[in-house]
Write a protein that holds these residues in place. Structure first.
Motif, PDB file in Angstrom:
ATOM      1  N   LEU A 155     -18.446  21.139 -70.801  1.00  0.00           N
ATOM      2  CA  LEU A 155     -19.536  21.652 -69.974  1.00  0.00           C
ATOM      3  C   LEU A 155     -19.162  21.616 -68.498  1.00  0.00           C
ATOM      4  CD1 LEU A 155     -22.566  19.963 -71.790  1.00  0.00           C
ATOM      5  CD2 LEU A 155     -22.055  22.415 -71.737  1.00  0.00           C
ATOM      6  N   SER A 156     -18.495  20.561 -68.078  1.00  0.00           N
ATOM      7  CA  SER A 156     -18.107  20.441 -66.664  1.00  0.00           C
ATOM      8  C   SER A 156     -17.101  21.513 -66.268  1.00  0.00           C
ATOM      9  CB  SER A 156     -17.512  19.051 -66.399  1.00  0.00           C
ATOM     10  OG  SER A 156     -18.473  18.035 -66.607  1.00  0.00           O
ATOM     11  N   LEU A 157     -16.236  21.900 -67.209  1.00  0.00           N
ATOM     12  CA  LEU A 157     -15.232  22.927 -66.922  1.00  0.00           C
ATOM     13  C   LEU A 157     -15.822  24.328 -66.934  1.00  0.00           C
ATOM     14  CD1 LEU A 157     -12.270  21.575 -69.087  1.00  0.00           C
ATOM     15  CD2 LEU A 157     -12.286  21.783 -66.586  1.00  0.00           C
ATOM     16  N   HIS A 158     -16.981  24.487 -67.545  1.00  0.00           N
ATOM     17  CA  HIS A 158     -17.585  25.814 -67.693  1.00  0.00           C
ATOM     18  C   HIS A 158     -18.129  26.311 -66.346  1.00  0.00           C
ATOM     19  CE1 HIS A 158     -18.978  29.051 -70.209  1.00  0.00           C
ATOM     20  NE2 HIS A 158     -20.201  28.947 -69.761  1.00  0.00           N
ATOM     21  N   THR A 159     -18.157  27.610 -66.196  1.00  0.00           N
ATOM     22  CA  THR A 159     -18.708  28.194 -64.977  1.00  0.00           C
ATOM     23  C   THR A 159     -20.181  27.833 -64.826  1.00  0.00           C
ATOM     24  OG1 THR A 159     -18.955  30.263 -63.735  1.00  0.00           O
ATOM     25  CG2 THR A 159     -19.388  30.357 -66.093  1.00  0.00           C
ATOM     26  N   SER A 160     -20.647  27.738 -63.605  1.00  0.00           N
ATOM     27  CA  SER A 160     -22.036  27.365 -63.370  1.00  0.00           C
ATOM     28  C   SER A 160     -22.990  28.395 -63.965  1.00  0.00           C
ATOM     29  CB  SER A 160     -22.313  27.235 -61.869  1.00  0.00           C
ATOM     30  OG  SER A 160     -23.689  27.022 -61.636  1.00  0.00           O
ATOM     31  N   LEU A 161     -23.975  27.901 -64.705  1.00  0.00           N
ATOM     32  CA  LEU A 161     -24.993  28.775 -65.288  1.00  0.00           C
ATOM     33  C   LEU A 161     -26.290  28.719 -64.497  1.00  0.00           C
ATOM     34  CD1 LEU A 161     -24.461  27.997 -69.088  1.00  0.00           C
ATOM     35  CD2 LEU A 161     -23.445  29.818 -67.711  1.00  0.00           C
ATOM     36  N   ASN A 162     -26.247  28.069 -63.364  1.00  0.00           N
ATOM     37  CA  ASN A 162     -27.449  27.863 -62.571  1.00  0.00           C
ATOM     38  C   ASN A 162     -27.519  28.889 -61.444  1.00  0.00           C
ATOM     39  OD1 ASN A 162     -29.536  26.764 -60.901  1.00  0.00           O
ATOM     40  ND2 ASN A 162     -29.150  24.759 -61.813  1.00  0.00           N
ATOM     41  N   ASN A 163     -28.574  29.685 -61.422  1.00  0.00           N
ATOM     42  CA  ASN A 163     -28.734  30.683 -60.364  1.00  0.00           C
ATOM     43  C   ASN A 163     -28.763  30.048 -58.978  1.00  0.00           C
ATOM     44  OD1 ASN A 163     -28.955  33.459 -61.358  1.00  0.00           O
ATOM     45  ND2 ASN A 163     -30.648  32.679 -62.574  1.00  0.00           N
ATOM     46  N   ASP A 164     -29.290  28.824 -58.911  1.00  0.00           N
ATOM     47  CA  ASP A 164     -29.373  28.157 -57.610  1.00  0.00           C
ATOM     48  C   ASP A 164     -28.004  27.772 -57.056  1.00  0.00           C
ATOM     49  OD1 ASP A 164     -32.077  28.411 -57.434  1.00  0.00           O
ATOM     50  OD2 ASP A 164     -32.545  26.391 -58.142  1.00  0.00           O
ATOM     51  N   PRO A 202     -30.432   9.043 -75.314  1.00  0.00           N
ATOM     52  CA  PRO A 202     -29.637  10.277 -75.498  1.00  0.00           C
ATOM     53  C   PRO A 202     -30.305  11.375 -76.311  1.00  0.00           C
ATOM     54  CG  PRO A 202     -28.297   8.323 -75.911  1.00  0.00           C
ATOM     55  CD  PRO A 202     -29.724   7.874 -75.853  1.00  0.00           C
ATOM     56  N   ILE A 203     -31.422  11.088 -76.982  1.00  0.00           N
ATOM     57  CA  ILE A 203     -32.002  12.123 -77.849  1.00  0.00           C
ATOM     58  C   ILE A 203     -32.466  13.342 -77.056  1.00  0.00           C
ATOM     59  CG2 ILE A 203     -32.724  10.460 -79.596  1.00  0.00           C
ATOM     60  CD1 ILE A 203     -35.557  10.684 -78.555  1.00  0.00           C
ATOM     61  N   SER A 204     -32.663  13.178 -75.750  1.00  0.00           N
ATOM     62  CA  SER A 204     -33.114  14.309 -74.931  1.00  0.00           C
ATOM     63  C   SER A 204     -31.990  14.911 -74.090  1.00  0.00           C
ATOM     64  CB  SER A 204     -34.252  13.867 -74.016  1.00  0.00           C
ATOM     65  OG  SER A 204     -33.857  12.765 -73.215  1.00  0.00           O
ATOM     66  N   LEU A 205     -30.755  14.453 -74.290  1.00  0.00           N
ATOM     67  CA  LEU A 205     -29.658  14.965 -73.469  1.00  0.00           C
ATOM     68  C   LEU A 205     -29.438  16.461 -73.654  1.00  0.00           C
ATOM     69  CD1 LEU A 205     -26.851  12.229 -73.530  1.00  0.00           C
ATOM     70  CD2 LEU A 205     -28.374  12.860 -71.651  1.00  0.00           C
ATOM     71  N   PHE A 206     -29.802  16.984 -74.808  1.00  0.00           N
ATOM     72  CA  PHE A 206     -29.597  18.425 -75.036  1.00  0.00           C
ATOM     73  C   PHE A 206     -30.385  19.260 -74.031  1.00  0.00           C
ATOM     74  CE2 PHE A 206     -33.460  17.654 -77.373  1.00  0.00           C
ATOM     75  CZ  PHE A 206     -34.180  18.836 -77.321  1.00  0.00           C
ATOM     76  N   LEU A 207     -31.488  18.732 -73.512  1.00  0.00           N
ATOM     77  CA  LEU A 207     -32.267  19.463 -72.519  1.00  0.00           C
ATOM     78  C   LEU A 207     -31.576  19.484 -71.155  1.00  0.00           C
ATOM     79  CD1 LEU A 207     -35.850  18.110 -73.329  1.00  0.00           C
ATOM     80  CD2 LEU A 207     -34.922  20.370 -73.885  1.00  0.00           C
ATOM     81  N   LEU A 208     -30.654  18.564 -70.943  1.00  0.00           N
ATOM     82  CA  LEU A 208     -29.969  18.462 -69.650  1.00  0.00           C
ATOM     83  C   LEU A 208     -28.569  19.073 -69.670  1.00  0.00           C
ATOM     84  CD1 LEU A 208     -30.870  14.734 -68.851  1.00  0.00           C
ATOM     85  CD2 LEU A 208     -32.116  16.788 -68.153  1.00  0.00           C
ATOM     86  N   ALA A 209     -28.109  19.515 -70.840  1.00  0.00           N
ATOM     87  CA  ALA A 209     -26.722  19.965 -70.978  1.00  0.00           C
ATOM     88  C   ALA A 209     -26.369  21.093 -70.014  1.00  0.00           C
ATOM     89  CB  ALA A 209     -26.467  20.400 -72.423  1.00  0.00           C
ATOM     90  N   ARG A 210     -27.270  22.035 -69.854  1.00  0.00           N
ATOM     91  CA  ARG A 210     -26.986  23.179 -68.988  1.00  0.00           C
ATOM     92  C   ARG A 210     -26.724  22.748 -67.538  1.00  0.00           C
ATOM     93  NH1 ARG A 210     -27.954  28.587 -69.615  1.00  0.00           N
ATOM     94  NH2 ARG A 210     -28.845  28.096 -71.646  1.00  0.00           N
ATOM     95  N   PHE A 211     -27.374  21.654 -67.120  1.00  0.00           N
ATOM     96  CA  PHE A 211     -27.217  21.187 -65.743  1.00  0.00           C
ATOM     97  C   PHE A 211     -25.824  20.613 -65.476  1.00  0.00           C
ATOM     98  CE2 PHE A 211     -31.982  20.288 -66.127  1.00  0.00           C
ATOM     99  CZ  PHE A 211     -32.327  21.528 -65.607  1.00  0.00           C
ATOM    100  N   VAL A 212     -25.098  20.250 -66.543  1.00  0.00           N
ATOM    101  CA  VAL A 212     -23.754  19.692 -66.352  1.00  0.00           C
ATOM    102  C   VAL A 212     -22.802  20.736 -65.791  1.00  0.00           C
ATOM    103  CG1 VAL A 212     -21.821  18.517 -67.507  1.00  0.00           C
ATOM    104  CG2 VAL A 212     -24.152  18.036 -68.216  1.00  0.00           C
ATOM    105  N   THR A 213     -23.092  22.010 -65.996  1.00  0.00           N
ATOM    106  CA  THR A 213     -22.202  23.075 -65.524  1.00  0.00           C
ATOM    107  C   THR A 213     -22.276  23.286 -64.012  1.00  0.00           C
ATOM    108  OG1 THR A 213     -23.824  24.874 -65.785  1.00  0.00           O
ATOM    109  CG2 THR A 213     -22.523  24.263 -67.731  1.00  0.00           C
ATOM    110  N   SER A 214     -23.215  22.629 -63.360  1.00  0.00           N
ATOM    111  CA  SER A 214     -23.402  22.853 -61.921  1.00  0.00           C
ATOM    112  C   SER A 214     -23.694  21.527 -61.226  1.00  0.00           C
ATOM    113  CB  SER A 214     -24.560  23.829 -61.675  1.00  0.00           C
ATOM    114  OG  SER A 214     -25.801  23.206 -61.977  1.00  0.00           O
ATOM    115  N   ALA A 215     -23.999  21.613 -59.938  1.00  0.00           N
ATOM    116  CA  ALA A 215     -24.378  20.426 -59.159  1.00  0.00           C
ATOM    117  C   ALA A 215     -25.889  20.290 -59.084  1.00  0.00           C
ATOM    118  CB  ALA A 215     -23.789  20.520 -57.751  1.00  0.00           C
ATOM    119  N   ALA A 216     -26.597  20.783 -60.094  1.00  0.00           N
ATOM    120  CA  ALA A 216     -28.062  20.764 -60.089  1.00  0.00           C
ATOM    121  C   ALA A 216     -28.584  19.339 -59.915  1.00  0.00           C
ATOM    122  CB  ALA A 216     -28.601  21.360 -61.382  1.00  0.00           C
TER     123      ALA A 216
END
Length: 544
Positions: free
Chosen positions: A117-126, A214-228
């Motif tokens: 996820l960290s290596l992936h391009t940012s998926l955050n519009n911000d 950790p059961i809710s980490l899936f909701l935060l996964a997308r944020f790993v791609t950026s500095a959100a």
């Protein structure tokens, strides 16, 4: 490969800068937990991050912040505390070697997912809207007066972006990195799998909450791609609220206030978490521990001061865009109506997905269906679950008080339920985007499940929760890694202001990595304050 190496170096540098001073400070304020060195190391690392952000915030007033500066700060901060740091690392290594094979495999899987996820391009519009631009300003200049006049989002001033800028390996000639979110993911996983190991022999409530985080980490996964900042604003409170639950009256008030102050510099709504620690404040005062009170005031003030100062310099307001707190009259101040517009746009966008201010203040019948359709079913289900469970836990706590079954856990339960309820009420009235209150919602989810699990005597099974949490995380990661990210602008234009060019994107409002200064659109109301960029920006709508 270079990107991966740069990320690892960024994380290593952050650990070296944060953990040693954090371990020392944790011992000074009596925040250590008996028999829990791994969780102490995590808590100390976050506390060290708060101190590091404070130092960087002060230095940013007079100079640019780069990874080279962070390297020197790490060396200077490590030297006095080498014994504590080595002892902390060796103790952690000794404890985790006792993990089961399943825990090692689970943690390895979490780390692998995190790296992907960290290596992936940012998926955050911000990221394109202001994260990357703001961090480029931090890397290039000392704090700029009136920077929010160039683009209002540059006035949001999250200290998490300050830290990401400080550990951006691009300033050392390596690959650009804005990946500290991934480091927090790993720290949370470390704490969860350690709690699962301890859970076998020591079924404490704190460990039960830890294994369920950790059961809710899936909701935060997308944020790993950026500095959100949404991710640290969720994970850091999850850690310190679990510390509160585990320690109760033995909690260190300076540690809790320090981390709440730090998280407030990341996301302002976190200030409400002060409600959760009111019992600790009472116990500290009742014990006449005035040294702890003094330490609390000192640590909280030092962490908040640079952030507030940067706010005033960049926007003219103590907290932006809260235009009602109007204490200053600097020439660079963002016009009050424009600050109010920014606040109202956040509210409107959270409800309708639009920035059209004609929709601001509309009744719930106007926007609720749109809002509901934009939310995932899992998020709505979690919010409904924690809201109802907070009421039940509070009622149960008051029933115990009525029956004179008084314990410190009862008061902690009441304070946590009140914190959740106040957070939801404030969030609903100011901009109900679920990510704004992920921290207390996701923590309370784990807390509620821990209460139920222990009541049903499911403790020995709950230690497998971190492994089960990998399933939804893997599912969402597969989806995330297939996404290509927002379209980046290829065409930019420029406008001459005071004889100097200011760039802006064509057909979008996102500058991404473009050369500074870059506004989000063509402007007629923007001026430079002086001959140099460092002199800052004015908005002529304010009469300047």
């Amino acid at each position: 490969m270079m990107h991966l190496v740069s990320i690892f170096l960024s994380w290593l540098l952050a650990i070296l800068a944060w953990s040693p001073v954090g371990l020392w400070l944790l011992s000074q304020v009596k925040g250590q937990q008996p028999g829990k060195p791994v969780h102490d190391f995590i808590l100390a690392t976050l506390l060290g991050a708060a101190i590091n952000a404070t130092v960087l915030g002060l230095l940013s007033l007079i100079m640019p912040i780069t990874a080279k500066l962070s390297l020197w700060l790490a060396i200077l901060g490590l030297l006095p505390f080498i014994p504590q740091f080595l002892q902390g690392c060796l103790t952690v290594a000794f404890r985790i070697r006792l993990w089961s094979v399943s825990s090692w495999l689970g943690f390895a899987a979490l780390a692998f997912i995190n790296v992907k996820l960290s290596l992936h391009t940012s998926l955050n519009n911000d990221s394109g809207l202001y994260y990357i631009q703001f961090m480029n300003w931090i890397n290039s200049y000392s704090v700029i007066p009136g920077l929010a006049n160039l683009h209002d989002r540059l006035g949001f001033n999250s200290h998490w972006h300050l830290l990401n800028a400080a550990y951006n390996m691009k300033t050392l000639g390596l690959h650009a990195t804005n990946d500290l979110n991934g480091l927090l993911f790993i720290l949370l996983g470390l704490g969860a799998f350690q709690a699962a190991t301890e859970h076998v022999g020591k079924n404490t409530f704190g460990n039960t909450v830890w294994v369920l985080l950790p059961i809710s980490l899936f909701l935060l996964a997308r944020f790993v791609t950026s500095a959100a900042p949404d991710l640290p604003a969720a994970i850091i409170p999850m850690v310190y609220l679990t510390y509160l639950v585990a320690q109760k009256e033995k909690s260190s008030l300076p540690v809790l206030i320090g981390l709440i102050a730090f998280t407030t510099t990341i996301k302002v709504l976190s200030v409400i978490h002060i409600l959760a620690i009111l019992p600790v404040l009472y116990w500290t005062l009742a014990n006449k521990d005035f040294k702890a009170i003094l330490q609390t005031i000192l640590i909280g003030s030092l962490i908040a001061a640079p952030w507030l100062t940067r706010n005033v310099i960049q926007t003219g307001y103590l907290v932006f865009p809260m235009e009602s707190i109007d204490l200053f009259s600097y020439d660079w101040k963002v016009p009050q109506q424009l600050a109010a517009n920014t606040r109202m746009m956040i509210d409107t966008h959270a409800r309708t997905g639009s920035y059209d201010l004609t929709e601001y203040g509309k009744p719930m019948t106007f926007w609720f269906d749109t809002w509901r359709s934009a939310q995932s079913k899992s998020v709505i289900a979690i919010m409904m679950l924690v809201a109802s469970s907070s009421v039940l836990i509070m009622l149960a706590s008051f029933f115990k008080l009525a029956k004179k079954r008084i314990s410190n856990q009862v008061f902690v339960s009441i304070s946590l339920a009140l914190t959740l309820q106040f957070s939801i009420a404030f969030w609903w009235s100011t901009g109900p985007n679920p990510r704004f209150i992920y921290a207390v919602v996701l923590f309370f989810l784990a807390y509620s499940l821990a209460v139920v699990g222990i009541a049903l005597k499911l403790g020995k099974w709950m230690r497998f929760a971190p492994l089960l949490a990998l399933i939804p995380l893997l599912v969402i990661t597969r989806t995330v890694l297939k996404e290509s990210g927002p379209t980046r602008p290829t065409e930019f234009s420029s406008m001459l202001i005071n004889g100097r060019p200011v760039y802006y994107p064509v057909s979008t409002d996102k500058c991404w990595e473009h050369e500074l200064p870059c506004a989000n659109m063509q402007r007629t109301d923007l001026r430079f304050r002086g001959e140099k960029i460092e002199d800052g920006f004015l908005n002529t709508d304010s009469g300047n």
